[in-house]
Design a protein around this motif. Structure first.
Motif, PDB file in Angstrom:
ATOM      1  N   GLY A   1      39.479  54.962  53.278  1.00 47.44           N
ATOM      2  CA  GLY A   1      38.846  55.382  52.030  1.00 47.44           C
ATOM      3  C   GLY A   1      38.739  54.286  50.999  1.00 47.44           C
ATOM      4  N   ALA A   2      38.669  53.019  51.441  1.00 50.17           N
ATOM      5  CA  ALA A   2      38.587  51.899  50.501  1.00 50.17           C
ATOM      6  C   ALA A   2      37.197  51.816  49.875  1.00 50.17           C
ATOM      7  N   THR A   3      37.170  51.461  48.596  1.00 45.56           N
ATOM      8  CA  THR A   3      35.912  51.247  47.875  1.00 45.56           C
ATOM      9  C   THR A   3      35.891  49.888  47.169  1.00 45.56           C
ATOM     10  N   VAL A   4      36.971  49.122  47.318  1.00 44.10           N
ATOM     11  CA  VAL A   4      37.093  47.814  46.686  1.00 44.10           C
ATOM     12  C   VAL A   4      37.528  46.816  47.753  1.00 44.10           C
ATOM     13  N   ALA A   5      36.917  45.620  47.737  1.00 43.32           N
ATOM     14  CA  ALA A   5      37.299  44.542  48.644  1.00 43.32           C
ATOM     15  C   ALA A   5      37.824  43.372  47.817  1.00 43.32           C
ATOM     16  N   ILE A   6      38.943  42.801  48.251  1.00 39.64           N
ATOM     17  CA  ILE A   6      39.543  41.656  47.563  1.00 39.64           C
ATOM     18  C   ILE A   6      39.841  40.579  48.593  1.00 39.64           C
ATOM     19  N   THR A   7      39.372  39.359  48.361  1.00 41.32           N
ATOM     20  CA  THR A   7      39.755  38.241  49.206  1.00 41.32           C
ATOM     21  C   THR A   7      40.623  37.291  48.393  1.00 41.32           C
TER      22      THR A   7
ATOM     23  N   LEU B   1      35.914  41.423  44.838  1.00 42.35           N
ATOM     24  CA  LEU B   1      36.569  40.401  44.031  1.00 42.35           C
ATOM     25  C   LEU B   1      36.985  39.235  44.922  1.00 42.35           C
ATOM     26  N   ALA B   2      36.901  38.011  44.370  1.00 43.23           N
ATOM     27  CA  ALA B   2      37.201  36.842  45.189  1.00 43.23           C
ATOM     28  C   ALA B   2      37.823  35.735  44.361  1.00 43.23           C
ATOM     29  N   ILE B   3      38.739  34.994  45.003  1.00 38.09           N
ATOM     30  CA  ILE B   3      39.216  33.707  44.490  1.00 38.09           C
ATOM     31  C   ILE B   3      39.098  32.709  45.641  1.00 38.09           C
ATOM     32  N   ALA B   4      39.259  31.432  45.330  1.00 37.85           N
ATOM     33  CA  ALA B   4      39.203  30.386  46.343  1.00 37.85           C
ATOM     34  C   ALA B   4      40.615  29.903  46.656  1.00 37.85           C
ATOM     35  N   GLY B   5      40.874  29.614  47.945  1.00 42.18           N
ATOM     36  CA  GLY B   5      42.162  29.085  48.358  1.00 42.18           C
ATOM     37  C   GLY B   5      42.149  27.574  48.415  1.00 42.18           C
ATOM     38  N   ASN B   6      43.249  26.999  48.864  1.00 42.54           N
ATOM     39  CA  ASN B   6      43.329  25.537  48.896  1.00 42.54           C
ATOM     40  C   ASN B   6      42.375  24.930  49.916  1.00 42.54           C
TER      41      ASN B   6
END
Length: 555
Positions: free
Chosen positions: A303-309, A339-344
């Motif tokens: 039932g997810a409606t949000v994705a986060i990386t 939603l997203a952020i960048a890794g190393n």
């Protein structure tokens, strides 16, 4: 007989003049339209089939040219035979692959196979390029066709008559003859000559079905319509093709079976209650596009409606890895928030800007509201290639850690507590937790699960730290291949009344077994003793020398 009344010259032709004038206008308008079409159609066709569009396909700089032959043709370069397959529409496309980054030709072949096994994102990219190309060609044709009718109308009837009379007379001066020759030469040079033959090609223009070209190889049924260009059936090409077909077959079977197994374990997911929001957390995909369809299937089941990386969606952050970001974008299309952020390993601004251009929210330190949850996050300040280094660019790691805590605590004093802090390395959020200024810090980076661990801040507020494993099943920064290189993980986060309520990790092992862990409540008022136990040492992320040991043996 009485004489007939005389007809009035004034009355006779009067009604006919408007009719003749209307007829002339209609005929003139039709002729203008025909002239427009006579120029617009060939120019549009020439622009469509002779002009290319630059893009990135399968990790290559590529040029895309629509065709009218109904085939999707892949020009593979000087060392591999070209391939083609039937297009699903009457319009085809010629994709000419250019430069890329790879250590070997076999690595390239395996990359092609992995993408071919999960082609939706690349197909979507090429289709978008073709649609834009068609629109641009139509505009070119329409504008080119409008030149002559526009000049005709702009000059006016009187001036056209003057020009017509002047055109029937030969030039009287040398300057006039020069102008005449220049005009004719420009017209001739402007003709595209579409009937000109293309230069001869080194490769034979004969196309043969893959199964006929390599009868001793097992060609998957899904590739029965694929054809290879004749003339390059060397032993080396055969070995590369065999490797690619093996990778394609294993990748297709392995990840498709994982999607089917999600349904078998769907009953293990916690069902969200009314008013709750579920987000699926991924991290450290490292270009493994095969897992994207698995995570989406599990997210739908939960039932997810949000994705986060939480970062490291690529291995180097370079443009050739756009295929991985396209796959991520396609997998979570339709989610309410992404939603997203960048890794190393996503160093540089390509990854963040690419996802932002496709509707993802790049967390850059400014909180956003997600269904009442106040979310913030930052990119990892370090940059890593495929080696072991992690260079800090701009602010140091410690400076960013302090800046996050200062900002979170300042907002808490204003009554705007941070409910979710997304970082790549959980250590970036430890000071904010220690000062009691965040509810939950989620991260990746370690390729192993850590937590959830409760932290009682200096102000008495409770927060949690949680590190997700590697969603791509990556051995160090490499995950692309036919199967998982190590166990993979993604996590369902549940929010209630604007605050984190619990989480549920999902593990996928290298043999294809899916395990949905028990749902863990995150009690922000009374955490359990087990959650309050802090690890004595923070695990180190895997190093390249560990990759070979972690990679499972193929059956």
């Amino acid at each position: 007989m009485p004489p007939e009344p005389e007809r009035s010259d004034a009355a006779g032709p009067g009604p006919r003049r408007p009719q003749r004038r209307l007829r002339r206008r209609v005929v003139g308008a039709v002729l203008l339209v025909l002239v427009w079409a006579a120029v617009a159609v060939p120019v549009a066709l020439w622009s469509l089939t002779e002009r290319d569009t630059e893009t990135v396909v399968a990790g290559h700089d590529a040029s895309v040219v629509p065709t009218l032959d109904g085939w999707v043709t892949l020009e593979m370069g000087p060392y591999l035979p070209d391939l083609r397959l039937p297009s699903s529409a009457s319009v085809g496309v010629d994709v000419r692959l250019g430069k890329t980054t790879a250590d070997s030709t076999r690595e390239l072949a395996d990359r092609y196979a992995s993408i071919a096994a999960h082609p939706d994102a690349e197909q979507r990219r090429v289709e978008g390029v073709v649609r834009e190309h068609v629109r641009t060609s139509l505009v070119h044709g329409a504008l080119a066709g409008a030149v002559l009718p526009g000049l005709w109308l702009l000059v006016g009837r009187a001036r056209r008559l003057e020009l017509a009379v002047a055109a029937t007379r030969p030039p009287r001066t040398r300057r006039g003859w020069v102008a005449y020759v220049v005009v004719v030469a420009l017209i001739v040079l402007a003709i595209p000559f579409p009937w000109r033959a293309h230069p001869p090609r080194v490769q034979d223009d004969t196309w043969i079905a893959l199964s006929d070209a390599y009868p001793d190889l097992q060609v998957p049924s899904e590739l029965a319509d694929w054809q290879v260009q004749g003339g390059m059936f060397t032993q080396g090409t055969r070995r590369l093709l065999q490797s690619a077909l093996d990778t394609y077959d294993r990748s297709t079977v392995f990840y498709d079976e994982l999607v089917d197994r999600v349904e078998e374990v769907s009953g293990d997911f916690r069902v969200p209650e009314e008013g709750e929001t579920v987000a699926v957390l991924v991290s450290d995909r490292h270009d493994n596009i095969g897992m994207d369809q698995v995570v989406r299937a599990a997210g739908d089941a939960a039932g997810a409606t949000v994705a986060i990386t939480a970062g490291d969606d690529t291995s180097t952050g370079q443009e050739w890895e756009a295929f991985s970001l396209d796959s991520l974008d396609t997998a979570f299309e339709g989610y309410e928030h992404r939603l997203a952020i960048a890794g190393n390993h996503d160093h540089g601004d390509f990854v963040s800007s690419y996802l932002a251009d496709r509707g993802w929210t790049h967390l850059d330190g400014e909180p956003v509201d997600v269904d009442g949850v106040r979310v913030t996050g930052v990119d990892d300040p370090r940059s890593s290639g495929l080696g072991t280094w992690r260079d800090e660019s701009g602010l140091s790691f410690g400076e960013v850690e302090e800046a996050i805590a200062d900002d979170a605590c300042a907002r808490q004093e204003e009554g705007e507590r941070i409910n979710l802090l997304v970082v790549h390395d959980a250590n970036l959020g430890r000071t904010a937790l220690a000062r009691g200024c965040a509810d939950l810090v989620v991260a990746g980076h370690l390729h192993a699960q850590v937590g959830p661990d409760a932290v009682v801040g200096d102000n008495g507020e409770v927060g949690y730290s949680y590190t997700n494993g590697t969603t791509g099943g990556a051995a160090y920064a490499i995950a692309l291949g036919s199967k998982l290189r190590r166990n993979a993980q993604f996590t369902m986060l549940t929010f209630r009344d604007g605050r984190p309520a619990g989480l549920q990790p999902v593990d996928v092992d290298t043999r294809g077994r899916i395990t949905v862990q028990d749902y863990v409540e995150l009690d922000l008022d009374d955490p359990t003793e087990e959650q309050l136990e802090q690890p004595t040492e923070t695990p180190e992320p895997p190093q390249p020398e560990d990759a070979a040991a972690d990679e499972p043996a193929l059956p």
